[in-house]
Design a protein around this motif. Structure first.
Motif, mmCIF file in Angstrom:
data_model
loop_
_atom_site.group_PDB
_atom_site.id
_atom_site.type_symbol
_atom_site.label_atom_id
_atom_site.label_comp_id
_atom_site.label_asym_id
_atom_site.label_seq_id
_atom_site.Cartn_x
_atom_site.Cartn_y
_atom_site.Cartn_z
ATOM 1 N N MET A 143 0.827 -1.205 0.000
ATOM 2 C CA MET A 143 0.000 0.000 0.000
ATOM 3 C C MET A 143 0.859 1.252 0.000
ATOM 4 S SD MET A 143 -3.237 -0.796 2.392
ATOM 5 C CE MET A 143 -3.563 0.824 2.986
ATOM 6 N N ARG A 144 2.033 1.152 0.649
ATOM 7 C CA ARG A 144 2.925 2.298 0.635
ATOM 8 C C ARG A 144 3.526 2.478 -0.759
ATOM 9 N NH1 ARG A 144 6.341 5.824 1.454
ATOM 10 N NH2 ARG A 144 8.588 5.579 1.387
ATOM 11 N N PHE A 145 3.737 1.365 -1.460
ATOM 12 C CA PHE A 145 4.436 1.460 -2.727
ATOM 13 C C PHE A 145 3.591 2.008 -3.867
ATOM 14 C CE2 PHE A 145 7.974 -0.679 -0.901
ATOM 15 C CZ PHE A 145 9.022 -0.187 -1.653
ATOM 16 N N VAL A 146 2.285 1.851 -3.778
ATOM 17 C CA VAL A 146 1.459 2.327 -4.896
ATOM 18 C C VAL A 146 1.614 3.830 -5.111
ATOM 19 C CG1 VAL A 146 -0.873 2.520 -5.774
ATOM 20 C CG2 VAL A 146 -0.116 0.406 -4.721
ATOM 21 N N PRO A 147 1.364 4.668 -4.079
ATOM 22 C CA PRO A 147 1.560 6.109 -4.307
ATOM 23 C C PRO A 147 3.010 6.466 -4.590
ATOM 24 C CG PRO A 147 1.047 5.695 -1.999
ATOM 25 C CD PRO A 147 0.874 4.406 -2.716
ATOM 26 N N LEU A 148 3.934 5.715 -3.973
ATOM 27 C CA LEU A 148 5.356 6.012 -4.140
ATOM 28 C C LEU A 148 5.778 5.813 -5.602
ATOM 29 C CD1 LEU A 148 7.716 6.734 -2.244
ATOM 30 C CD2 LEU A 148 8.341 4.348 -2.289
ATOM 31 N N LEU A 149 5.398 4.686 -6.177
ATOM 32 C CA LEU A 149 5.775 4.415 -7.560
ATOM 33 C C LEU A 149 5.107 5.406 -8.507
ATOM 34 C CD1 LEU A 149 5.769 0.525 -7.765
ATOM 35 C CD2 LEU A 149 7.653 2.079 -7.390
ATOM 36 N N ARG A 150 3.874 5.731 -8.210
ATOM 37 C CA ARG A 150 3.152 6.710 -9.030
ATOM 38 C C ARG A 150 3.896 8.037 -9.043
ATOM 39 N NH1 ARG A 150 -2.228 8.902 -10.002
ATOM 40 N NH2 ARG A 150 -1.610 10.553 -8.607
ATOM 41 N N LYS A 151 4.293 8.476 -7.839
ATOM 42 C CA LYS A 151 4.994 9.748 -7.712
ATOM 43 C C LYS A 151 6.316 9.705 -8.482
ATOM 44 C CE LYS A 151 6.561 11.344 -3.707
ATOM 45 N NZ LYS A 151 6.509 11.360 -2.237
ATOM 46 N N ARG A 152 7.001 8.563 -8.349
ATOM 47 C CA ARG A 152 8.290 8.445 -9.023
ATOM 48 C C ARG A 152 8.128 8.461 -10.526
ATOM 49 N NH1 ARG A 152 11.054 3.888 -5.188
ATOM 50 N NH2 ARG A 152 11.695 5.328 -3.545
ATOM 51 N N LEU A 153 7.095 7.798 -11.013
ATOM 52 C CA LEU A 153 6.892 7.754 -12.463
ATOM 53 C C LEU A 153 6.610 9.155 -12.994
ATOM 54 C CD1 LEU A 153 6.892 5.714 -14.721
ATOM 55 C CD2 LEU A 153 4.429 5.507 -14.494
ATOM 56 N N ILE A 154 5.817 9.923 -12.249
ATOM 57 C CA ILE A 154 5.541 11.297 -12.663
ATOM 58 C C ILE A 154 6.830 12.109 -12.693
ATOM 59 C CG2 ILE A 154 4.413 13.448 -11.977
ATOM 60 C CD1 ILE A 154 2.102 11.700 -10.906
ATOM 61 N N GLU A 155 7.667 11.911 -11.657
ATOM 62 C CA GLU A 155 8.948 12.630 -11.601
ATOM 63 C C GLU A 155 9.813 12.293 -12.816
ATOM 64 O OE1 GLU A 155 11.643 12.913 -8.006
ATOM 65 O OE2 GLU A 155 9.827 12.112 -7.100
ATOM 66 N N ILE A 156 9.900 10.998 -13.120
ATOM 67 C CA ILE A 156 10.703 10.580 -14.273
ATOM 68 C C ILE A 156 10.157 11.236 -15.537
ATOM 69 C CG2 ILE A 156 11.327 8.616 -15.735
ATOM 70 C CD1 ILE A 156 11.366 6.888 -13.242
ATOM 71 N N GLY A 157 8.837 11.189 -15.687
ATOM 72 C CA GLY A 157 8.210 11.779 -16.872
ATOM 73 C C GLY A 157 8.532 13.254 -17.006
ATOM 74 N N ASP A 158 8.466 13.975 -15.885
ATOM 75 C CA ASP A 158 8.736 15.421 -15.899
ATOM 76 C C ASP A 158 10.151 15.713 -16.380
ATOM 77 O OD1 ASP A 158 6.273 16.028 -15.032
ATOM 78 O OD2 ASP A 158 6.844 16.640 -13.002
ATOM 79 N N VAL A 159 11.106 14.990 -15.772
ATOM 80 C CA VAL A 159 12.502 15.260 -16.100
ATOM 81 C C VAL A 159 12.782 14.910 -17.559
ATOM 82 C CG1 VAL A 159 14.861 14.578 -15.608
ATOM 83 C CG2 VAL A 159 13.268 14.963 -13.739
ATOM 84 N N GLN A 160 12.264 13.762 -17.991
ATOM 85 C CA GLN A 160 12.553 13.317 -19.356
ATOM 86 C C GLN A 160 11.858 14.181 -20.397
ATOM 87 O OE1 GLN A 160 14.808 11.118 -20.040
ATOM 88 N NE2 GLN A 160 15.201 10.635 -17.899
ATOM 89 N N GLN A 161 10.738 14.795 -20.002
ATOM 90 C CA GLN A 161 10.016 15.647 -20.955
ATOM 91 C C GLN A 161 10.895 16.803 -21.418
ATOM 92 O OE1 GLN A 161 6.204 17.016 -19.502
ATOM 93 N NE2 GLN A 161 6.111 18.527 -21.139
ATOM 94 N N VAL A 162 11.638 17.401 -20.476
ATOM 95 C CA VAL A 162 12.504 18.509 -20.869
ATOM 96 C C VAL A 162 13.628 17.996 -21.768
ATOM 97 C CG1 VAL A 162 13.865 20.446 -20.024
ATOM 98 C CG2 VAL A 162 11.993 19.574 -18.668
ATOM 99 N N LYS A 163 14.042 16.729 -21.555
ATOM 100 C CA LYS A 163 15.058 16.152 -22.423
ATOM 101 C C LYS A 163 14.504 15.855 -23.810
ATOM 102 C CE LYS A 163 17.556 12.662 -21.149
ATOM 103 N NZ LYS A 163 17.722 11.327 -20.547
ATOM 104 N N GLY A 164 13.185 15.902 -23.947
ATOM 105 C CA GLY A 164 12.583 15.662 -25.260
ATOM 106 C C GLY A 164 11.958 14.296 -25.404
ATOM 107 N N LEU A 165 11.972 13.481 -24.335
ATOM 108 C CA LEU A 165 11.308 12.188 -24.397
ATOM 109 C C LEU A 165 9.978 12.308 -23.676
ATOM 110 C CD1 LEU A 165 14.260 9.856 -23.390
ATOM 111 C CD2 LEU A 165 13.507 10.484 -25.672
#
Lengths: 295, 549
Positions: A143-165
């Protein structure tokens, strides 16, 4: 409200829901079900002012109306022909049957809405750990991991978006490819980080012996009283069904729909049982409304 | 009485020949507050972990460690878990449970406490820490500082005799870090709990520690009181950067001072400075000509959801070509949100953004790059070289190979190019990500909280590196809470408050005007008999000592 319906021990609440759903299945009688529907709607309004109902209202309405219309069209067993619809007889029995199925559906879904309000995740985990203790810890860790992974995936998406992915724009092929890459890195990253979680768990003595379990809920006097109430009314409700009082016989001969004699007794008992949340919640509401001030 | 003792301890990691620790002799007495320090890779974390057998690294160990006279390996598992408490670096990863209450009792459940015991202990602890307001929350709603306090409380609930801490404040902002260290001080002073802490942030620790032990290349080279340690390290090339700046200032004046006289905090330094008479040499102000802003934000509003309060409101900001702008502000003021809006990750509900006078709808990757708070997120390939190649291919960069090699050379990273990004140290990883952001030759580089988790040495190296890039013409926008870092390197500073930029000034003027939100050096020198300065560097540059009385 501290002492309302929600404050009972989770086992008591679970018992109420099991009995109520069993009752709804057993008492296939339009008047009994009509009463149940009215009661459950009132419970919904008392618990959250109808918030959940508003959200799900449309779906419930559409489902009920559909069963109401479709059952008489497909089911044509019975003795009383009401009218013909495209050369098919529409029977009184099947109309009644449709009403009953629709009402049962409506009751069960709206009862589940209250279940969602009343059985909060902590109570759910508590109940779960009662029946499957070894799985409960696993569930809590995940139960702790569900929000955690979600948050991490959003973070990855944000950073990579500026890189152009990006997974939000571009041709579908590259979006899917990027999505896979993100998931892969999410996995690598999370595995890496979870080593530290494991260390911290070990450091606090995880796995050295039998775990005890913190019991956030305990049976109070009112829980025992309620248990008695639910068992008493519940068994009467079951007895009523066994006698056939809350059931409308459709075939071979349609029973009279209106209640008579002993059926009234079980009708009232059914209401007393099902309205358990109304009594407990209502008492608190009245207390708050009228008895707050010392006069 | 010795509570923890290492005797002739040597340790070698598997498949290496060099010893990570050699001939360590260390005694920790009951109730002591011991700080372990040293440059990266000196073996201080290894030593700390060896003291907690459940999580000790694999390898060959010679010599022995005893806890209350008993060798560690002979201790009961229950005793090891209960009496040796350990708090780790990353606040997030130590948390196992979904809500705060479950997290607090996790350790007690493992040991087998009854519900009644747990309730009683948690009640005590919650009142002592003042955590009542957190008890019903989910762990992922907490801030980093709150998470670390919960981790500490969770360990303390087992009543450890000794508390081992592995860089517990390195991921926290300066204010939360101070709060955490203050809590350790209380535990040490009010309850006599023995504390052994590995830490980079020594400024605060020096005033409360009994002993400072310094390791270098796996051996203990100094074991002294804080003041004696400062005296010794004042001349150490690497460790100099770890010292409090006020003490360093004193050592500049009195290179052969007696340890007892070295000031450790602002108060003591101010008292000392009253005895000095100093005049300031005027610095020639480089007057800058009127410039066109390279990036201009006008009246930007941002809300996460329709009903939540706005994070940014009516924010206007101009960024000029070739400057290093630092945006400072407390936690939760929307610094990162602002950076994400500039980077085009979030879209503002109102307001405009102009790049060289042209309205920006969507950035070309060539114009703006983003260095995230956690540089690990920058990498999606197995090695850093592959990442650069992938980036070059994606953006169709001409002469990619040449450019990559040039940057690797320039940042002194060539020997690491085939490593997995996760195998690099914090400072190396940051540099690796920086190369990645520079590959596309951006006009503007956005940096989010770059000093988090870096030791002072890497921090300094990173600051100097970005400084050279800025002089070469790069525009940098950085958000940070690390005001010492901003004061040392940024050219202009902005303060974010209530969703708006309240003030933007040249770095020196900015900190000069502030009373509370400013650097240690400024607090030491403002309104005193000596000319006020913002950084130690500035003092060294501009102060002329008149006479020593």
């Amino acid at each position: 409200m501290v002492r309302g319906f929600r404050s009972f021990h989770p086992i008591i609440l679970l018992l109420y829901y099991i009995f109520a759903i069993a009752g709804l299945m057993l008492y296939q009688h339009p008047i009994f079900l009509g009463l149940a529907a009215a009661t459950i709607l009132i419970i919904n309004f008392m618990l959250d002012g109808g918030e959940q109902l508003k959200k799900w209202g449309w779906m419930i309405a559409i489902m009920s109306v559909l069963t109401l219309i479709l059952t008489p069209l497909f089911n044509n067993r019975g003795n009383y022909i009401l009218f013909y619809f495209f050369d098919r007889q529409v029977m009184l029995e099947s109309v009644i049957q449709g009403v009953m199925i629709a009402l049962t559906l409506l009751c069960i879904i709206s009862l589940f809405l209250t279940f969602n309000i009343v059985i909060t995740p902590d109570k759910f985990v508590f109940l779960f750990s009662k029946f499957l203790p070894q799985w409960a810890l696993l569930i809590m860790l995940s139960m702790r991991f569900v929000p955690l992974l979600r948050k991490r995936l959003i973070e990855i998406g944000d950073v990579q978006q500026v890189k152009g992915l990006s997974v939000k724009c571009g041709p579908i092929r590259s979006r899917a490819k990027n999505g896979m890459l993100f998931l892969q890195i999410l996995l690598t990253w999370s595995l890496e980080e979870s080593i530290q979680t494991a260390d911290s768990m070990t450091a606090r003595g995880y796995g050295i012996g039998k775990r005890s379990k913190y019991q956030p809920f305990y049976m109070k006097k009112r829980d025992w009283v309620s248990l008695g109430f639910l068992l008493a009314t519940g068994s009467f409700v079951a007895f009523g069904w066994w006698l056939g009082d809350g059931v409308l016989t459709l075939l071979p001969i349609l029973e009279q729909v209106l209640l008579q004699g002993r059926e009234w007794f079980y009708f009232i008992l059914w209401f007393v049982f099902l309205a358990f949340p109304i009594w407990t919640e209502g008492k608190e509401m009245i207390k708050w409304r009228y008895f707050r001030h010392i006069s | 009485m010795e509570i923890l003792q290492a005797h002739q301890l040597s340790f070698t990691y598997p498949e290496t020949t060099a010893k990570a620790l050699q001939n360590i002799n260390l005694q920790v007495k009951q109730g002591e507050f011991v700080v372990l320090c040293g440059p990266s890779g000196s073996g201080k974390s290894t030593l700390l972990r060896l003291c907690k057998p459940e999580i000790a690294p694999h390898g060959t160990l010679e010599g022995r460690i005893t806890f209350q006279g008993m060798p560690l390996e002979e201790l009961e598992p229950m005793v090891k878990a209960k009496e040796l408490g350990m708090v780790f670096q990353d606040p997030e990863n130590q948390i196992a449970m979904d809500n705060v209450m479950e997290e607090l009792i996790f350790g007690m459940e493992n040991i087998g406490f009854t519900t009644a015991q747990m309730r009683k202990k948690v009640a005590e602890m919650v009142n002592f820490f003042g955590l009542n307001y957190l008890l019903d929350k989910k762990t992922d709603e907490l801030s980093g500082g709150q998470k670390q306090l919960i981790n500490l409380a969770s360990v303390l609930l087992l009543e450890p005799k000794i508390l081992l801490l592995d860089e517990p404040t390195s991921q926290l902002d300066p204010i939360a870090a101070k709060e955490f260290i203050h809590m350790l001080q209380r535990l040490n002073e009010e309850f006599g709990i023995t504390i052994v802490i590995v830490e980079h942030r020594l400024e605060e620790l020096f005033t409360i520690a009994n002993r400072v032990v310094m390791l270098e290349n796996g051996a203990i080279i100094h074991d002294k009181t804080p003041r004696e340690m400062i005296r010794k390290l004042g001349t150490h090339e690497k460790m100099r950067n770890f010292l409090p700046s006020s003490s360093l200032l004193y050592l500049d004046f009195h290179p052969d001072a007696e340890p007892e006289t070295i000031p450790l905090n602002v108060k003591e330094t101010r008292q000392w400075l009253q005895t000095e008479s100093i005049e300031q040499q005027e610095e020639d102000q480089t007057s800058e000509s009127e410039q066109q802003p390279i990036l201009e934000l006008r009246e930007v509003d941002y809300q996460y959801t329709k009903n939540s309060p706005p994070v940014l409101y009516n924010l206007s900001l101009s960024i000029y070509d070739g400057e290093w702008l630092a945006i400072v502000g407390a936690n939760g003021t929307g610094k990162t949100t602002l950076l994400k809006i500039i980077g085009g990750i979030l879209k503002a509900q109102h307001g405009t953004m102009r790049f060289k006078g042209k309205k920006v709808k969507k950035w070309d990757a060539q114009k703006v790059s983003y260095l995230p708070q956690n540089p690990k997120l920058f990498f999606i390939q197995d090695t850093i070289k592959k990442e650069y190649d992938h980036l070059a291919e994606h953006h169709g960069i001409a002469n990619a190979e040449e450019r990559i090699q040039h940057l690797l050379e320039k940042f002194n990273m060539k020997h690491l190019q085939d490593r997995h990004p996760y195998d690099l140290s914090g400072g190396e990883l940051q540099k690796a990500a920086l190369i990645g952001t520079l590959l596309v030759e951006p006009a503007i580089l956005l940096i989010d909280e770059p000093t988090k988790g870096l030791d002072p040495e890497s921090k300094k190296a990173f600051g100097e590196l970005v400084s050279t890039l800025v002089t070469e013409g790069l525009t940098v926008v950085m958000v940070t809470h690390d005001i010492e870092f901003a004061a040392a390197y940024a050219t202009r500073c902005s303060m974010l408050f209530q969703g708006e930029i309240t003030v933007t000034e040249k770095t020196r003027d900015f900190f000069h005007e502030n009373t509370y939100y400013t650097t240690v050096m400024n607090r030491v020198t403002r309104n005193s008999s000596v000319p006020s300065v913002v950084t130690l560097e500035e003092a060294r540059r501009t102060w002329r000592v008149q006479n020593r009385s």
